[in-house]
Design a protein around this motif. Structure first.
Motif, PDB file in Angstrom:
ATOM      1  N   ASP A  32       0.849  -1.197   0.000  1.00 34.61           N
ATOM      2  CA  ASP A  32       0.000   0.000   0.000  1.00 34.61           C
ATOM      3  C   ASP A  32       0.884   1.246   0.000  1.00 34.61           C
ATOM      4  N   SER A  33       0.679   2.128  -0.971  1.00 33.55           N
ATOM      5  CA  SER A  33       1.483   3.342  -1.071  1.00 33.55           C
ATOM      6  C   SER A  33       1.024   4.424  -0.106  1.00 33.55           C
ATOM      7  N   ARG A  35      -1.657   6.195  -0.770  1.00 41.20           N
ATOM      8  CA  ARG A  35      -2.513   7.051  -1.602  1.00 41.20           C
ATOM      9  C   ARG A  35      -3.868   6.368  -1.703  1.00 41.20           C
ATOM     10  N   ASN A  53      -0.124  10.619   0.461  1.00 37.67           N
ATOM     11  CA  ASN A  53       1.010   9.773   0.822  1.00 37.67           C
ATOM     12  C   ASN A  53       0.743   9.080   2.150  1.00 37.67           C
ATOM     13  N   SER A  72       3.133   9.012 -10.305  1.00 40.90           N
ATOM     14  CA  SER A  72       2.622   7.695  -9.911  1.00 40.90           C
ATOM     15  C   SER A  72       1.652   7.111 -10.922  1.00 40.90           C
ATOM     16  N   ARG A 128       3.017   0.331 -10.441  1.00 47.89           N
ATOM     17  CA  ARG A 128       2.006   0.966  -9.583  1.00 47.89           C
ATOM     18  C   ARG A 128       0.638   0.589 -10.108  1.00 47.89           C
ATOM     19  N   GLU A 156      -3.969   2.909  -3.906  1.00 52.29           N
ATOM     20  CA  GLU A 156      -2.816   2.712  -4.779  1.00 52.29           C
ATOM     21  C   GLU A 156      -1.831   1.760  -4.109  1.00 52.29           C
ATOM     22  N   TYR A 157      -1.268   0.845  -4.914  1.00 51.10           N
ATOM     23  CA  TYR A 157      -0.252  -0.084  -4.442  1.00 51.10           C
ATOM     24  C   TYR A 157       0.982   0.040  -5.322  1.00 51.10           C
ATOM     25  N   VAL A 158       2.149  -0.217  -4.719  1.00 52.90           N
ATOM     26  CA  VAL A 158       3.422  -0.219  -5.428  1.00 52.90           C
ATOM     27  C   VAL A 158       4.031  -1.600  -5.258  1.00 52.90           C
ATOM     28  N   GLN A 160       6.993  -3.927  -4.652  1.00 58.76           N
ATOM     29  CA  GLN A 160       8.341  -3.838  -4.072  1.00 58.76           C
ATOM     30  C   GLN A 160       8.941  -5.210  -3.904  1.00 58.76           C
TER      31      GLN A 160
END
Length: 160
Positions: A32-33, A35, A53, A72, A128, A156-158, A160
């Motif tokens: 989870d970012s 956002r 953020n 993003s 993203r 929003e997810y990133v 990693q």
């Protein structure tokens, strides 16, 4: 006998290399970012907020814009995942006069392309996505009156 062995060894070596690549591509996980956007509306309750953020307090308004949106891809991913999830919900034929009638849609978007359903577990590091959930339900409120709740949320997810 050795003539047939060399192509087989080369093929095995290539497959081994591809399997190592596949493991690297799937090695990432969605995080989870921070956002997010949330919207809830009914005849009696409304709520709107979003965050830019992780660690920031929710901001009034919906969906809002943030300084990191362009980098993003939030806006493009938000727009197409919203459209996909809402079209799923609309296709369900919600009945506003029947308690318990529920319709929903869920979609995610990567690089401005929407996909129906839940976010897949595997991802490419650095990618993203925005996951969008849309819900409409008929509920009973005070004195057996009916109300239609509409809830929409995006996260929003990133990878990693």
């Amino acid at each position: 006998m050795l003539k047939g062995f060399k192509p087989l060894a080369v093929a095995a070596f290539c497959l081994l290399g591809l399997s190592a690549f596949a493991q690297d591509a799937a090695a990432g996980q969605w995080v989870d970012s921070g956002r997010s956007a949330y919207f809830r509306q009914s005849a009696y309750i409304s709520a709107f907020d979003y965050t830019c953020n992780a660690g920031q307090a929710p901001i009034s308004g919906f969906p809002g814009s943030c300084p990191n949106d362009a980098a993003s891809g939030w806006t493009a991913n938000y727009d197409v995942s919203s459209a996909e999830a809402n079209s799923q919900r609309m296709a369900c034929n919600h009945n506003p006069y029947q308690i318990g009638s529920t319709c929903y849609g869920i979609a995610y978007a990567i690089n401005g392309h929407a996909y129906a359903g839940d976010l897949p577990a595997a991802c490419n590091v650095g990618a993203r996505t925005v996951v969008y959930f849309s819900l409409m339900e008929t509920v009973a409120i005070q004195y057996e009156e009916l109300d239609v709740n509409m809830v929409e949320s995006a996260t929003e997810y990133v990878c990693q």
